[in-house]
Design a protein around this motif. Structure first.
Motif, PDB file in Angstrom:
ATOM      1  N   TYR A 136      12.730  32.879  12.248  1.00 16.70           N
ATOM      2  CA  TYR A 136      13.956  32.105  12.454  1.00 16.70           C
ATOM      3  C   TYR A 136      15.106  33.098  12.650  1.00 16.70           C
ATOM      4  O   TYR A 136      15.127  34.149  12.015  1.00 16.70           O
ATOM      5  CB  TYR A 136      14.219  31.195  11.245  1.00 16.70           C
ATOM      6  CG  TYR A 136      15.086  30.007  11.576  1.00 16.70           C
ATOM      7  CD1 TYR A 136      14.555  28.886  12.205  1.00 16.70           C
ATOM      8  CD2 TYR A 136      16.445  30.009  11.294  1.00 16.70           C
ATOM      9  CE1 TYR A 136      15.345  27.801  12.535  1.00 16.70           C
ATOM     10  CE2 TYR A 136      17.243  28.925  11.605  1.00 16.70           C
ATOM     11  CZ  TYR A 136      16.682  27.827  12.235  1.00 16.70           C
ATOM     12  OH  TYR A 136      17.474  26.754  12.566  1.00 16.70           O
ATOM     13  N   GLY A 157      11.932  24.876  15.364  1.00 15.06           N
ATOM     14  CA  GLY A 157      12.614  25.429  14.200  1.00 15.06           C
ATOM     15  C   GLY A 157      11.680  25.625  13.021  1.00 15.06           C
ATOM     16  O   GLY A 157      11.679  26.684  12.382  1.00 15.06           O
ATOM     17  N   ALA A 166      10.500  29.188  11.320  1.00 11.16           N
ATOM     18  CA  ALA A 166      10.680  29.417   9.884  1.00 11.16           C
ATOM     19  C   ALA A 166       9.347  29.761   9.216  1.00 11.16           C
ATOM     20  O   ALA A 166       9.273  30.682   8.399  1.00 11.16           O
ATOM     21  CB  ALA A 166      11.311  28.190   9.231  1.00 11.16           C
TER      22      ALA A 166
END
Length: 108
Positions: free
Chosen positions: A50, A41, A45
């Motif tokens: 994302y 994650g 990002a």
């Protein structure tokens, strides 16, 4: 039966719980809803990849809850369409009062 979506804190997240989230959530919360690992994650990002809108505020990442809800197919939409009032065949008088059929009309 309550629909369960993702997991936060080891427990499945219900539609109602997802709809009750604040406008933005921590990246870790969104990762859990999407079943994405922490490192994956943060990597997504950081690269701008994302799957929903991420805001970088200083050193913190925040995910826009509305985008997260759309992504998992849970949006704040009305359950039933609103019914429209039927059109009225009655007019209105000079002072805004309702006029019944044949009343207050000009006579020839």
């Amino acid at each position: 039966m309550t629909e369960q979506i993702g997991a936060v804190g080891g427990a499945a997240l219900t539609r109602e719980a997802l709809m009750a989230l604040p406008p933005t959530v921590a990246l870790e919360t969104a990762n859990k809803v999407l079943s994405i690992g922490r490192s994956t994650g943060y990597g997504l990002a950081k690269r701008g990849e994302y799957p929903c809108k991420v805001l970088k505020l200083g050193n913190a990442y925040r995910v826009v809850t509305a985008d997260l809800q759309r992504l998992v197919g849970v949006e704040d939409t009305p359950r039933e369409p609103a019914l429209a009032a039927p059109p009225s065949d009655q007019g209105t008088g000079a002072r805004g009062t309702a006029v019944g059929p044949g009343e207050g009309r000009h006579r020839a």
